[in-house]
Design a protein around this motif. Structure first.
Motif, PDB file in Angstrom:
ATOM      1  N   VAL A 109       0.872  -1.172   0.000  1.00  0.00           N
ATOM      2  CA  VAL A 109       0.000   0.000   0.000  1.00  0.00           C
ATOM      3  C   VAL A 109       0.910   1.222   0.000  1.00  0.00           C
ATOM      4  O   VAL A 109       1.668   1.443   0.958  1.00  0.00           O
ATOM      5  N   ASN A 110       0.855   1.980  -1.096  1.00  0.00           N
ATOM      6  CA  ASN A 110       1.715   3.163  -1.226  1.00  0.00           C
ATOM      7  C   ASN A 110       0.880   4.421  -1.108  1.00  0.00           C
ATOM      8  O   ASN A 110      -0.165   4.534  -1.747  1.00  0.00           O
ATOM      9  N   PHE A 111       1.369   5.372  -0.324  1.00  0.00           N
ATOM     10  CA  PHE A 111       0.708   6.677  -0.253  1.00  0.00           C
ATOM     11  C   PHE A 111       1.652   7.735  -0.817  1.00  0.00           C
ATOM     12  O   PHE A 111       2.803   7.857  -0.406  1.00  0.00           O
ATOM     13  N   TYR A 112       1.136   8.492  -1.798  1.00  0.00           N
ATOM     14  CA  TYR A 112       1.902   9.561  -2.439  1.00  0.00           C
ATOM     15  C   TYR A 112       1.306  10.898  -2.027  1.00  0.00           C
ATOM     16  O   TYR A 112       0.111  11.144  -2.256  1.00  0.00           O
ATOM     17  N   ASP A 113       2.124  11.778  -1.456  1.00  0.00           N
ATOM     18  CA  ASP A 113       1.659  13.162  -1.313  1.00  0.00           C
ATOM     19  C   ASP A 113       1.950  13.854  -2.653  1.00  0.00           C
ATOM     20  O   ASP A 113       2.403  13.215  -3.613  1.00  0.00           O
ATOM     21  N   LYS A 117       7.116  10.552  -5.803  1.00  0.00           N
ATOM     22  CA  LYS A 117       7.282   9.904  -7.116  1.00  0.00           C
ATOM     23  C   LYS A 117       7.818   8.510  -6.858  1.00  0.00           C
ATOM     24  O   LYS A 117       8.286   8.222  -5.758  1.00  0.00           O
ATOM     25  N   MET A 118       7.843   7.706  -7.906  1.00  0.00           N
ATOM     26  CA  MET A 118       8.528   6.418  -7.816  1.00  0.00           C
ATOM     27  C   MET A 118       9.320   6.225  -9.093  1.00  0.00           C
ATOM     28  O   MET A 118       8.770   6.319 -10.189  1.00  0.00           O
ATOM     29  N   GLY A 119      10.608   5.971  -8.942  1.00  0.00           N
ATOM     30  CA  GLY A 119      11.489   5.806 -10.100  1.00  0.00           C
ATOM     31  C   GLY A 119      11.183   4.518 -10.856  1.00  0.00           C
ATOM     32  O   GLY A 119      10.500   3.621 -10.357  1.00  0.00           O
ATOM     33  N   MET A 120      11.721   4.433 -12.067  1.00  0.00           N
ATOM     34  CA  MET A 120      11.485   3.255 -12.903  1.00  0.00           C
ATOM     35  C   MET A 120      12.154   2.034 -12.262  1.00  0.00           C
ATOM     36  O   MET A 120      13.328   2.067 -11.893  1.00  0.00           O
ATOM     37  N   HIS A 121      11.386   0.967 -12.126  1.00  0.00           N
ATOM     38  CA  HIS A 121      11.869  -0.256 -11.475  1.00  0.00           C
ATOM     39  C   HIS A 121      11.071  -1.440 -12.004  1.00  0.00           C
ATOM     40  O   HIS A 121      10.018  -1.270 -12.615  1.00  0.00           O
ATOM     41  N   GLN A 122      11.588  -2.633 -11.717  1.00  0.00           N
ATOM     42  CA  GLN A 122      10.832  -3.853 -11.996  1.00  0.00           C
ATOM     43  C   GLN A 122      10.346  -4.415 -10.668  1.00  0.00           C
ATOM     44  O   GLN A 122      11.047  -4.297  -9.660  1.00  0.00           O
ATOM     45  N   ASP A 123       9.178  -5.040 -10.641  1.00  0.00           N
ATOM     46  CA  ASP A 123       8.738  -5.775  -9.461  1.00  0.00           C
ATOM     47  C   ASP A 123       9.291  -7.186  -9.639  1.00  0.00           C
ATOM     48  O   ASP A 123       8.686  -8.004 -10.346  1.00  0.00           O
ATOM     49  N   LYS A 124      10.438  -7.454  -9.013  1.00  0.00           N
ATOM     50  CA  LYS A 124      11.083  -8.738  -9.305  1.00  0.00           C
ATOM     51  C   LYS A 124      11.565  -9.453  -8.059  1.00  0.00           C
ATOM     52  O   LYS A 124      12.401 -10.341  -8.132  1.00  0.00           O
ATOM     53  N   LEU A 142       0.689  10.312 -13.180  1.00  0.00           N
ATOM     54  CA  LEU A 142       1.270   9.884 -14.445  1.00  0.00           C
ATOM     55  C   LEU A 142       1.992   8.572 -14.153  1.00  0.00           C
ATOM     56  O   LEU A 142       2.882   8.537 -13.296  1.00  0.00           O
ATOM     57  N   PHE A 143       1.569   7.513 -14.814  1.00  0.00           N
ATOM     58  CA  PHE A 143       2.165   6.185 -14.630  1.00  0.00           C
ATOM     59  C   PHE A 143       2.907   5.853 -15.912  1.00  0.00           C
ATOM     60  O   PHE A 143       2.340   5.930 -17.005  1.00  0.00           O
ATOM     61  N   ARG A 144       4.172   5.532 -15.777  1.00  0.00           N
ATOM     62  CA  ARG A 144       4.997   5.242 -16.961  1.00  0.00           C
ATOM     63  C   ARG A 144       5.217   3.749 -17.032  1.00  0.00           C
ATOM     64  O   ARG A 144       5.772   3.162 -16.090  1.00  0.00           O
ATOM     65  N   TYR A 176       9.722  -2.570 -16.686  1.00  0.00           N
ATOM     66  CA  TYR A 176      10.004  -1.406 -15.833  1.00  0.00           C
ATOM     67  C   TYR A 176       8.783  -0.492 -15.829  1.00  0.00           C
ATOM     68  O   TYR A 176       8.095  -0.337 -16.842  1.00  0.00           O
ATOM     69  N   HIS A 177       8.557   0.126 -14.667  1.00  0.00           N
ATOM     70  CA  HIS A 177       7.435   1.065 -14.535  1.00  0.00           C
ATOM     71  C   HIS A 177       7.734   2.022 -13.389  1.00  0.00           C
ATOM     72  O   HIS A 177       8.568   1.727 -12.523  1.00  0.00           O
ATOM     73  N   GLY A 178       7.024   3.150 -13.386  1.00  0.00           N
ATOM     74  CA  GLY A 178       7.251   4.130 -12.326  1.00  0.00           C
ATOM     75  C   GLY A 178       6.183   5.206 -12.345  1.00  0.00           C
ATOM     76  O   GLY A 178       5.285   5.209 -13.209  1.00  0.00           O
ATOM     77  N   VAL A 179       6.261   6.074 -11.360  1.00  0.00           N
ATOM     78  CA  VAL A 179       5.294   7.168 -11.221  1.00  0.00           C
ATOM     79  C   VAL A 179       6.075   8.484 -11.190  1.00  0.00           C
ATOM     80  O   VAL A 179       6.560   8.898 -10.143  1.00  0.00           O
ATOM     81  N   PRO A 180       6.204   9.154 -12.362  1.00  0.00           N
ATOM     82  CA  PRO A 180       6.988  10.398 -12.400  1.00  0.00           C
ATOM     83  C   PRO A 180       6.282  11.583 -11.737  1.00  0.00           C
ATOM     84  O   PRO A 180       6.945  12.533 -11.348  1.00  0.00           O
ATOM     85  N   GLY A 196      -3.771  13.547  -1.833  1.00  0.00           N
ATOM     86  CA  GLY A 196      -2.778  12.514  -2.092  1.00  0.00           C
ATOM     87  C   GLY A 196      -3.335  11.355  -2.896  1.00  0.00           C
ATOM     88  O   GLY A 196      -4.491  11.359  -3.332  1.00  0.00           O
ATOM     89  N   ARG A 197      -2.478  10.378  -3.099  1.00  0.00           N
ATOM     90  CA  ARG A 197      -2.823   9.216  -3.919  1.00  0.00           C
ATOM     91  C   ARG A 197      -2.471   7.937  -3.185  1.00  0.00           C
ATOM     92  O   ARG A 197      -1.394   7.839  -2.588  1.00  0.00           O
ATOM     93  N   LEU A 198      -3.391   7.001  -3.261  1.00  0.00           N
ATOM     94  CA  LEU A 198      -3.189   5.687  -2.666  1.00  0.00           C
ATOM     95  C   LEU A 198      -3.071   4.681  -3.802  1.00  0.00           C
ATOM     96  O   LEU A 198      -3.872   4.727  -4.757  1.00  0.00           O
ATOM     97  N   ASN A 199      -2.077   3.822  -3.738  1.00  0.00           N
ATOM     98  CA  ASN A 199      -1.970   2.738  -4.711  1.00  0.00           C
ATOM     99  C   ASN A 199      -1.756   1.441  -3.965  1.00  0.00           C
ATOM    100  O   ASN A 199      -0.948   1.364  -3.044  1.00  0.00           O
ATOM    101  N   ILE A 200      -2.507   0.440  -4.361  1.00  0.00           N
ATOM    102  CA  ILE A 200      -2.417  -0.879  -3.738  1.00  0.00           C
ATOM    103  C   ILE A 200      -2.000  -1.854  -4.823  1.00  0.00           C
ATOM    104  O   ILE A 200      -2.683  -1.964  -5.848  1.00  0.00           O
ATOM    105  N   THR A 201      -0.861  -2.539  -4.641  1.00  0.00           N
ATOM    106  CA  THR A 201      -0.501  -3.590  -5.602  1.00  0.00           C
ATOM    107  C   THR A 201      -0.554  -4.930  -4.897  1.00  0.00           C
ATOM    108  O   THR A 201       0.047  -5.110  -3.847  1.00  0.00           O
ATOM    109  N   MET A 202      -1.275  -5.849  -5.496  1.00  0.00           N
ATOM    110  CA  MET A 202      -1.325  -7.222  -5.000  1.00  0.00           C
ATOM    111  C   MET A 202      -0.403  -8.072  -5.842  1.00  0.00           C
ATOM    112  O   MET A 202      -0.320  -7.892  -7.055  1.00  0.00           O
ATOM    113  N   ARG A 203       0.262  -8.982  -5.174  1.00  0.00           N
ATOM    114  CA  ARG A 203       1.211  -9.869  -5.858  1.00  0.00           C
ATOM    115  C   ARG A 203       1.163 -11.256  -5.237  1.00  0.00           C
ATOM    116  O   ARG A 203       0.738 -11.405  -4.104  1.00  0.00           O
ATOM    117  N   MET A 204       1.684 -12.232  -5.965  1.00  0.00           N
ATOM    118  CA  MET A 204       1.961 -13.548  -5.388  1.00  0.00           C
ATOM    119  C   MET A 204       3.460 -13.613  -5.139  1.00  0.00           C
ATOM    120  O   MET A 204       4.241 -13.459  -6.068  1.00  0.00           O
TER     121      MET A 204
END
Ligand SMILES: O=C(O)CCC(=O)C(=O)O
Ligand SMILES: [Fe+2]
Length: 208
Positions: A109-113, A117-124, A142-144, A176-180, A196-204
């Motif tokens: 659960v990410n909270f952005y004021d 931002k979030m730099g370009m990365h892989q979820d790995k 903006l989601f890249r 790769y993805h990020g939030v500029p 602000g912005r809330l983002n929830i990512t679910m993963r296995m």
């Protein structure tokens, strides 16, 4: 619905207002504990501008553990069954076919004021190639969304607004993805999130 890349699908307005309100409430509760929300510290000392709280498994760069050793040492909150149900429904709607046993066991659960931002990365850090399900609430960002080879071009810029679903799996799972950028003041306070912005990512995780 728009396919951004093979296996990467954007579904605008997927969550109802009521579902967004429920998620905001749940995230508020997780943010207070057992492991409070915090700015993640990176191994070389950098501090992420986003604040994160984890459910099911705790992510600390660059691994998952049950206890939050970099926060207060406590075990993170259980991953609730209703969130897994939401993840399966998200996947089925995004891909237009049943979810073949998608069973997410962690949510970040990410909270952005307005400045975060979030730099370009892989979820790995997951030992699974199952898709990532991403839900956004509050301010638009903006989601890249890029490619699996490099942090740079080619990429596609997408605006993720409140209620939007984004799924990336298959050939795009390790892109790769990020939030500029976040656009302050674009969210509807009726979600329960005043700013602000809330983002929830679910993963296995593939861990047990
Ligand atoms: O905030 C977003 O939309 C993306 C978050 C993300 O990429 C992550 O938590 O790994
Ligand atoms: Fe990510």
């Amino acid at each position: 619905m728009r396919e951004i890349a093979p296996g990467a699908v954007h579904v605008p307005g997927w969550l109802t207002l009521g579902e967004q309100q429920d998620l905001v409430r749940a995230c508020r509760a997780w943010a207070t504990g057992p492991v409070p929300i915090r700015h993640t510290v990176l191994p070389r000392g950098g501090v992420m501008s986003v604040r994160t709280v984890c459910v099911g498994w705790h992510w600390q760069p660059y691994r998952y553990t049950r206890e939050a050793h970099d926060v207060n040492g406590r075990r993170v909150a259980e991953f609730p069954a209703w969130l897994g149900d939401l993840g399966r429904r998200a996947l089925a709607d995004a891909y237009g076919h049943p979810d073949d046993g998608y069973d997410p066991d962690t949510a970040l659960v990410n909270f952005y004021d307005g400045q975060a931002k979030m730099g370009m990365h892989q979820d790995k850090d997951e030992r699974s190639d199952a898709p990532v399900v991403s839900l956004s609430i509050g301010d638009t960002c903006l989601f890249r969304f890029g490619n699996t080879e490099t942090r740079g071009k080619p990429y596609t810029d997408v605006e993720l607004a409140s209620g939007d679903l984004f799924v990336f799996g298959g050939a795009s799972r390790f892109a790769y993805h990020g939030v500029p950028k976040v656009y302050p003041g674009t969210g509807d306070p009726a979600t329960g999130l005043a700013a602000g912005r809330l983002n929830i990512t679910m993963r296995m995780t593939g861990l047990r």
